[in-house]
Write an enzyme that holds these catalytic residues in place. Sequence first.
Site, PDB file in Angstrom:
ATOM      1  N   GLY A   1      64.531  32.788  46.545  1.00  0.00           N
ATOM      2  CA  GLY A   1      63.478  33.702  46.077  1.00  0.00           C
ATOM      3  C   GLY A   1      62.234  33.034  45.521  1.00  0.00           C
ATOM      4  O   GLY A   1      61.232  33.692  45.278  1.00  0.00           O
ATOM      5  N   GLY A   2      62.317  31.700  45.273  1.00  0.00           N
ATOM      6  CA  GLY A   2      61.123  30.950  44.885  1.00  0.00           C
ATOM      7  C   GLY A   2      60.541  31.360  43.545  1.00  0.00           C
ATOM      8  O   GLY A   2      61.209  31.980  42.709  1.00  0.00           O
ATOM      9  N   THR A   3      59.281  30.996  43.363  1.00  0.00           N
ATOM     10  CA  THR A   3      58.563  31.308  42.123  1.00  0.00           C
ATOM     11  C   THR A   3      58.593  32.806  41.865  1.00  0.00           C
ATOM     12  O   THR A   3      58.886  33.267  40.762  1.00  0.00           O
ATOM     13  CB  THR A   3      57.089  30.858  42.264  1.00  0.00           C
ATOM     14  OG1 THR A   3      57.046  29.472  42.579  1.00  0.00           O
ATOM     15  CG2 THR A   3      56.304  31.120  40.992  1.00  0.00           C
TER      16      THR A   3
ATOM     17  N   SER B   1      54.049  26.566  44.914  1.00  0.00           N
ATOM     18  CA  SER B   1      53.146  25.959  43.928  1.00  0.00           C
ATOM     19  C   SER B   1      53.834  25.800  42.582  1.00  0.00           C
ATOM     20  O   SER B   1      54.918  26.357  42.347  1.00  0.00           O
ATOM     21  CB  SER B   1      51.914  26.853  43.762  1.00  0.00           C
ATOM     22  OG  SER B   1      52.307  28.115  43.245  1.00  0.00           O
TER      23      SER B   1
ATOM     24  N   LEU C   1      46.553  37.062  31.132  1.00  0.00           N
ATOM     25  CA  LEU C   1      46.371  38.443  30.683  1.00  0.00           C
ATOM     26  C   LEU C   1      47.661  39.253  30.813  1.00  0.00           C
ATOM     27  O   LEU C   1      47.963  40.091  29.956  1.00  0.00           O
ATOM     28  CB  LEU C   1      45.225  39.094  31.446  1.00  0.00           C
ATOM     29  CG  LEU C   1      43.887  38.374  31.201  1.00  0.00           C
ATOM     30  CD1 LEU C   1      42.792  38.952  32.070  1.00  0.00           C
ATOM     31  CD2 LEU C   1      43.476  38.418  29.733  1.00  0.00           C
ATOM     32  N   GLU C   2      48.442  38.992  31.867  1.00  0.00           N
ATOM     33  CA  GLU C   2      49.723  39.724  31.982  1.00  0.00           C
ATOM     34  C   GLU C   2      50.669  39.314  30.857  1.00  0.00           C
ATOM     35  O   GLU C   2      51.206  40.162  30.130  1.00  0.00           O
ATOM     36  CB  GLU C   2      50.379  39.459  33.344  1.00  0.00           C
ATOM     37  CG  GLU C   2      49.671  40.183  34.483  1.00  0.00           C
ATOM     38  CD  GLU C   2      50.401  40.102  35.825  1.00  0.00           C
ATOM     39  OE1 GLU C   2      49.925  40.715  36.777  1.00  0.00           O
ATOM     40  OE2 GLU C   2      51.444  39.409  35.936  1.00  0.00           O
TER      41      GLU C   2
ATOM     42  N   GLY D   1      45.737  28.151  36.246  1.00  0.00           N
ATOM     43  CA  GLY D   1      45.879  28.094  37.704  1.00  0.00           C
ATOM     44  C   GLY D   1      47.139  27.356  38.108  1.00  0.00           C
ATOM     45  O   GLY D   1      47.896  26.867  37.257  1.00  0.00           O
TER      46      GLY D   1
ATOM     47  N   ALA E   1      52.223  36.716  46.486  1.00  0.00           N
ATOM     48  CA  ALA E   1      53.473  36.857  47.223  1.00  0.00           C
ATOM     49  C   ALA E   1      53.252  37.594  48.546  1.00  0.00           C
ATOM     50  O   ALA E   1      53.792  37.200  49.584  1.00  0.00           O
ATOM     51  CB  ALA E   1      54.482  37.609  46.363  1.00  0.00           C
TER      52      ALA E   1
ATOM     53  N   HIS F   1      46.172  67.436  43.646  1.00  0.00           N
ATOM     54  CA  HIS F   1      45.737  67.633  42.269  1.00  0.00           C
ATOM     55  C   HIS F   1      46.926  68.026  41.408  1.00  0.00           C
ATOM     56  O   HIS F   1      47.721  68.854  41.822  1.00  0.00           O
ATOM     57  CB  HIS F   1      44.687  68.746  42.209  1.00  0.00           C
ATOM     58  CG  HIS F   1      44.283  69.084  40.804  1.00  0.00           C
ATOM     59  ND1 HIS F   1      43.433  68.288  40.075  1.00  0.00           N
ATOM     60  CD2 HIS F   1      44.636  70.113  39.994  1.00  0.00           C
ATOM     61  CE1 HIS F   1      43.265  68.818  38.871  1.00  0.00           C
ATOM     62  NE2 HIS F   1      43.985  69.925  38.781  1.00  0.00           N
TER      63      HIS F   1
END
Length: 474
Positions: A39-41, A145, A186-187, A279, A328, A452
């Site tokens: 599943g990676g990062t 990364s 920010l998250e 980053g 992703a 609506h």
Amino acid sequence: MEKFDVTVIGSGPGGYVAAIRCAQLGFKTAIIERYPTLGGTCLNVGCIPSKAWLDSSEHYYKMMHEFAAHGITYQKPGVDIKTMSARVADVVKANVDGIAFLMKKNKITVISGHGTIKTATSIEVANGNDKQIIETGKIIIATGSKPSSLPGIEIDKERIITSTEALKLQEIPKHMILIGGGVIGLELGSVFARLGAKVSVVEFMDGILPTMDKSLGKELQKTMKRMGVDFYLKHKVTSVTKTPKSPKGDFKNGGVIVKAESDGKEISLEGDYCLVAVGRKAYTAELGLENIGITTDNRGMIPVNEHLETSVPGVYAIGDVIKGPMLAHKAEEEGVFVAEQLAGQKPHINYNLIPGVVYTWPEVAAVGQTEEQLKAAGIAYKTGSFPFKASGRARASMDMDGFIKVLADKETDEILGVHMIGARMADLVMEAVVAMEYRASAEDIARMCHPHPTYSEAFKEACLAATDNRPIHI
Ligand code: FAD
Ligand code: NAD
């Protein structure tokens, strides 16, 4: 020695999706992963745990700040951070187990260990002292990364941390100092602020979310300030040092001092954690690129052509390890793209229409060109905006922060960019993606009946405003 048609290195959203599509297309497929789970990062230390923390902390924040207005009363509010963290771990486990199931279902061979490319058709996989060679027709590199840091700042993983450690904290920080007002800052800053931490954001640029339309960062900053988050914009961090344990004071278990300067003036912030979120960088350590003559670019990424093939025929690269947004869903699209090409198909990716979402509250979501990009490109455009304070649905749920802004071509009315900040925008942005994929004009959307009361009506209203300034509800 086992031989495969295609071998994928890395099992993040790029790699596992590439493997599944290869298997669907009839290729004998293997996937190599160095970590114990697939599943990676994204699944282990990225998208999934961060969203689980965001949801839990949002429930708590609403209980503390909004339930009373809804007439809901409760006794003894509190946060059990260990239970919260255990739930996040359960969510991650269920997701990574799901990937293992998908590998089995698609008859993909999973090989555990670190893959090093030896030739364009062979990979050595090392797991502890065990080494094996995999023979393969094609290779797809999907190694992803890792977090970047700043020169002179040592990530000690205890007090000076990255998102990976922040997602596993077992205590609510007293004062979390974030370096970087981008998506991760920010998250995760929102998570800790909601749980009661003091949060300070030190950002180098003159606004948060600097790569998105500037209006979004400005609005988000307003709402996060209301939550008590402090922002130090245009500040360059000059040092981050750990403070020793001392029996007295706010940070008696040790902490950090972050110094930064702006226009020659220095600030000094003391906290218990410093989260570095400036980053991420492509991960190619001991991948063996040099064995086949691939050199990375000046950002450490693997150069690829329009087919996502590297300079070596038969060796492809996808996801965070190549250029483009580190997302992703971008990695997944590229996984499918390469697999289908290998099968002789002619797939297509529209890189202009990869949506970006920031899962703060309100949520931020965007697709297409920003106003700054249109100005820089000299494209004549018109704008239409609709604020959520004029939305009946938003008022009913007390989520009236934010707006939707539509940018349309001045002549043709074609939608060129949509920038949203508000409740549930992460899902609504897909309406804009679909519209833009089919090259809709703002008037096309304005003339479609929207249910609506919904947040989606704000998109219709913003399109009405962009078309010829005729919104109904403002
Ligand atoms: P990765 O997911 O990084 O996977 C690469 C895999 O390759 C890893 O498992 C690694 O162990 C393995 N590997 C590396 N080298 C080798 C080797 N030599 N041999 C064997 N295995 C190897 N994106 C979104 O779209 N939405 C989000 O909400 C979001 N939230 C995020 C939150 C956080 C905190 C972080 C850090 C990232 C988030 N991202 C999000 C970004 C997203 O996680 C990445 O864009 C995505 O995971 C990239 O996928 P990938 O397949 O390219 O690489
Ligand atoms: P980012 O590029 O989003 O933000 C980094 C921020 O750090 C920028 O605002 C930048 O100006 C600032 N910065 C850089 N150097 C600095 C310095 N010396 N001092 C102060 N500020 C500095 O990177 P990130 O937040 O680390 O996230 C990494 C990647 O992960 C992103 O590219 C993003 O695509 C991905 N991600 C996506 C999501 C999502 O889709 N919701 C969530 C988390 C991460």
